[in-house]
Scaffold this active site. Structure first.
Site, short mmCIF file in Angstrom:
data_model
loop_
_atom_site.label_atom_id
_atom_site.label_comp_id
_atom_site.label_asym_id
_atom_site.label_seq_id
_atom_site.Cartn_x
_atom_site.Cartn_y
_atom_site.Cartn_z
CB SER A 210 21.46 116.86 -12.98
OG SER A 210 20.39 115.98 -12.73
CD GLU A 331 20.33 114.87 -20.47
OE1 GLU A 331 20.72 114.31 -19.43
OE2 GLU A 331 20.67 116.02 -20.77
CG HIS A 417 21.40 112.75 -16.46
ND1 HIS A 417 20.95 113.98 -16.85
CD2 HIS A 417 21.43 112.78 -15.10
CE1 HIS A 417 20.71 114.73 -15.79
NE2 HIS A 417 21.00 114.02 -14.70
#
Length: 508
Positions: A210, A331, A417
């Site tokens: 991320s 995600e 995610h």
């Protein structure tokens, strides 16, 4: 929550420490760690001076040395940040501005220099730390690598500027990107000291997820980071963002200095305030409202970061190191293109024809609403950067994580995610829910691929399916599925192609 850590500088005499504890001589002095199931662990090691008082919003300075032995068993404080809403990547309290520490896990009994893996945590440049149990490096170190996890300044303490701060800098002094400067300082410390832990400074792989993946991409473009790492892994690292400029306002996009000036006025700082007045404010003042990753925390400052990531890759000026890059299959599954916020505006510039073509490619409006944000933010940028990197002749591998545990309570329809993190670290015990044999096989495979990449420069462990390099002729990736890793063409290429054409049309 803002208690200063009392654990960062525990210096003891030889008589107070177990003689069997592992030791490491670094530039600042001698560290004493602990043996942990065949791995030597050293925690809370300062790689820079505390960025407090007059050093708030300055480039990191070298850490002070010590005499005698310094205990390095307990983690250091996490950097100042807002509540984490249960993210297991944050780590335990206390937190403090005095947080520039790192942790090292190295195999016990190693007789040769080992490759090094440096973890850069995510959290939107607002949350997270290298001390979270999720990122404990023991299980990776057992595979024959030295694992380092780092802290760096977050939020407005790490990514911020103001006219008063700019006034005290000369043209050669960087500003704004203090968190990135911390990452570079940690890599410099590793170059100097990692041999003391059995690591090879000529074989450093940086990896992150991320915002940590975005950091890896930024480091690939940062002039002062060249030579500090030799391979890179980007997990859900975005890559198409247009950064805020340090001092230049643009139509619809305020500069970092303008954003800082506006924020300071909301907390009672007068227009003519000095840098000293800003530094005198309590750290917690800078947490609310939380800065936005894509606007407040991504800054092109002209010195540390000179261009947007995608522009550097498009010109082929990035570090030409072996790159492993990929995303998860669902995600931002909860986010819709008409949601408020930066990610909900990404399709606003589409023409009617572009939108209709994409809706058709997604099989209708429902499919478009469910998947287009994830494709715009993560999946298309990862493929695009893989294409650009492979175009330079640099070894490139693309992956897609589509593994979903049977115990997963989320209605995501895929891997959400950040869900790959415990598999990469082989730390499923930190997840907090029941895991089965399928999960443990997936974690073994993923950790094997990552560490084999660090060791050999190619993610091809012998006991798992061969992962072919990504190139324009075939465009295949490795997909981590519930049935195991499998090689396949990039999925949903037709809709990614439409997004690429849209992105190219609106590119500045």
């Amino acid at each position: 929550m803002f208690l200063a850590s009392t654990l960062l500088a525990i210096v003891a005499t030889t008589a107070e420490l177990d003689e069997a504890s592992p030791r490491a001589q670094v530039a600042q002095g001698v560290l004493v760690g602990e043996n942990q199931e065949g791995v030597k662990a050293f925690r809370g090691i300062p790689f820079a001076s505390p960025p407090t008082g007059a050093l708030r919003w300055t480039a990191p300075r070298p850490a002070a040395g010590w005499t005698g032995l310094r205990e390095a068993v307990e983690p250091g404080a996490i950097c100042i940040q807002p509540p984490s809403n249960g993210d297991p990547g944050v780590g335990p309290l206390p937190m403090s501005e005095d947080c520039l520490t790192l942790n090292v896990h190295t195999p016990g009994g190693a007789t040769r220099s080992l490759p090094v893996m440096v973890w850069i945590h995510g959290g939107g440049y607002n949350n997270g730390s290298g001390t979270a149990g999720l990122y404990e490096g023991t299980n990776l170190a057992r595979r024959g690598v030295v694992v380092v996890s780092i802290n760096y300044r977050l939020g407005r303490l790490g990514f911020f500027d103001h006219p008063a701060l700019a006034a005290e800098r000369d043209n050669s002094t960087p500003g704004g990107n203090y968190g990135v400067m911390d990452q570079i300082a940690a890599l410099q410390w590793i170059q100097t000291n990692i041999a003391a832990f059995g690591g090879d400074p000529a074989r450093v792989t940086i990896f992150g997820e991320s915002a940590g993946g975005a950091a890896v991409l930024q480091l690939m473009t940062a002039p002062s980071a060249r030579g500090l790492f030799h391979q890179a892994v980007v997990q859900s690292g975005l890559g198409r963002e247009q950064s805020t400029r340090l001092a230049s306002d643009r139509p619809g996009r305020a500069s970092a200095q303008s954003l800082g000036y506006t924020f300071a006025s909301t907390v009672g700082i007068s227009p003519g305030a000095s840098a000293a007045e800003l530094r005198a404010l309590p750290a917690e003042v800078f947490l609310t409202p939380a800065p936005v990753f894509s606007t407040d925390n991504l800054i092109v400052d002209g010195t540390v970061l000179t261009e947007d990531v995608v522009a550097v890759f498009d010109a082929g000026r990035q570090a030409r190191v072996p790159l492993l890059i990929g995303t998860n299959s669902a995600e931002f599954w909860w986010m819709r293109p008409n949601d408020a916020g930066a990610y909900g505006r990404l399709d606003d510039a589409m023409t009617e024809e572009e939108r209709l073509d994409l809706v058709e490619a997604y099989g209708g409006q429902t499919g478009y609403d469910a998947h287009v944000v994830s494709d715009l933010v993560f999946n298309e940028p990862a493929r695009h950067l893989a294409r650009l990197h492979a175009r330079t002749g640099s070894p490139t591998w693309l992956y897609r994580f589509d593994f979903v545990p049977a115990s997963n309570p989320e209605p995501s329809g895929g891997a959400t995610h950040a869900s790959e993190r415990p598999y990469v670290f082989d730390n499923l015990h930190t997840v907090g829910r029941a895991m089965g044999e399928r999960d443990f096989r997936a974690a073994t495979a993923m950790a094997d691929y990552w560490t084999t990449f660090a060791v050999t420069g190619s993610p091809r462990p012998l006991k798992h399916p061969s992962w072919p390099r990504f190139d324009a002729a075939t465009e295949v990736l490795l997909e981590f599925t519930n049935l195991g890793p499998t090689v396949r063409p990039v999925p949903f290429g037709d809709r990614l192609d439409l997004i690429t054409r849209y992105r190219d049309r609106i590119a500045p």
